[in-house]
Design a protein around this motif. Sequence first.
Motif, PDB file in Angstrom:
ATOM      1  N   GLY A   1      32.667  38.309  50.029  1.00  0.00           N
ATOM      2  CA  GLY A   1      31.891  39.530  49.872  1.00  0.00           C
ATOM      3  C   GLY A   1      30.458  39.315  49.457  1.00  0.00           C
ATOM      4  O   GLY A   1      29.559  40.046  49.894  1.00  0.00           O
TER       5      GLY A   1
ATOM      6  N   TRP B   1      41.435  51.528  36.783  1.00  0.00           N
ATOM      7  CA  TRP B   1      41.734  51.008  38.113  1.00  0.00           C
ATOM      8  C   TRP B   1      42.165  52.107  39.071  1.00  0.00           C
ATOM      9  O   TRP B   1      42.937  51.849  39.996  1.00  0.00           O
ATOM     10  CB  TRP B   1      42.804  49.917  38.028  1.00  0.00           C
TER      11      TRP B   1
ATOM     12  N   SER C   1      40.045  38.102  43.220  1.00  0.00           N
ATOM     13  CA  SER C   1      38.622  38.284  42.939  1.00  0.00           C
ATOM     14  C   SER C   1      37.807  37.094  43.434  1.00  0.00           C
ATOM     15  O   SER C   1      36.694  37.258  43.949  1.00  0.00           O
ATOM     16  CB  SER C   1      38.397  38.487  41.437  1.00  0.00           C
TER      17      SER C   1
ATOM     18  N   SER D   1      34.551  46.751  42.719  1.00  0.00           N
ATOM     19  CA  SER D   1      34.329  45.933  43.912  1.00  0.00           C
ATOM     20  C   SER D   1      32.847  45.846  44.246  1.00  0.00           C
ATOM     21  O   SER D   1      32.348  44.769  44.625  1.00  0.00           O
ATOM     22  CB  SER D   1      35.092  46.530  45.102  1.00  0.00           C
ATOM     23  N   ASN D   2      32.146  46.952  44.075  1.00  0.00           N
ATOM     24  CA  ASN D   2      30.707  46.959  44.360  1.00  0.00           C
ATOM     25  C   ASN D   2      29.945  46.057  43.395  1.00  0.00           C
ATOM     26  O   ASN D   2      29.073  45.281  43.808  1.00  0.00           O
ATOM     27  CB  ASN D   2      30.182  48.392  44.273  1.00  0.00           C
TER      28      ASN D   2
ATOM     29  N   TYR E   1      37.786  37.380  47.273  1.00  0.00           N
ATOM     30  CA  TYR E   1      37.022  38.570  47.650  1.00  0.00           C
ATOM     31  C   TYR E   1      35.522  38.364  47.442  1.00  0.00           C
ATOM     32  O   TYR E   1      34.713  38.722  48.294  1.00  0.00           O
ATOM     33  CB  TYR E   1      37.522  39.755  46.820  1.00  0.00           C
TER      34      TYR E   1
END
Length: 311
Positions: free
Chosen positions: A129, A90, A122, A99-100, A125
């Motif tokens: 995302g 991390w 998550s 994240s990608n 996001y």
Amino acid sequence: MSTSYKSRVLSLVLVCVYVLYLVFGALVFSALEKPLEEKVQAELNLLKQQLISNMSCINISTLEQLLQTLLNANKYGVSLAQNSSEYSNWDLASALFFSNTLVTTIGYGHTTPLSDTGKAFSIVYALLGVPFTMLVLSACVQRLMSPLYLRPVASWRRRFGWHPHMANTVHFVLLLLLVSVVFFLVPATVFSIIEGSWSFLEAFYFCFISLCTIGLGDFVPGEQPKQKFRPLYKISVMVYLFVGLMAMYLVLRSFHKLADVQGWTAFFHLPSCDDDGDEERESPAVEPNECERDTKPLDPSARVSYNSISK
């Protein structure tokens, strides 16, 4: 036979073929992988028995608890086989890579959030995302369609006098070969060199599984101990994945265009690949002229008056 009835029949046939395809894949994977799984399980049991026989002071329940803890830790990307102080799962580069893979729906699963707060974040996001990533990819590919699809096809038709079927087929084949070389063969060679334990087939397998957003997670770059320039390597792989997804989306769009020209979408009653009006105007040779498409032949006996001119 009515069009709606034919459409329902074709949809039912496609669903049946899809189910058969899934069953076929399940049978093949079961035949290939189950014997190996049983072999690995037998080796683990043998190793466990040897460890217990050589060290009688070990408590069996304690050993099984240790093994279960190791398995659970490995699921979260924590391994006892490497020095945990060497790098973190991390740090900034690894978190950016995670994240990608999260918003691109690749999701290798080699690293997952440990805390409940991380799991909840998550969800939020990814909820924002994933559609945002799809929007960015769609916008980028939409801009690439004109210089990489419409203009080459129109140029070939004007220069060589090719039929639209011929021009679109040649374009799709060339684009597919280019993407295969640039985003599969060359990266697979690079990965097989950087990742010392990967063969070329395994590297090619990683590229294919990643760019198809399958993301099985059995091969993840930058996870070997003492990886040189690990943060830069992680970010480079992240850029490769994003650009590769754009290329794959471009191939899919080109195939959809080819299906429109060949009449496959009309045969299966599927929606056609619609483009912006600007792109259509940039390539008049690809689409029929608006006047030829929307107007009827003039009656020679008809008299023309100024009142008939639309203002």
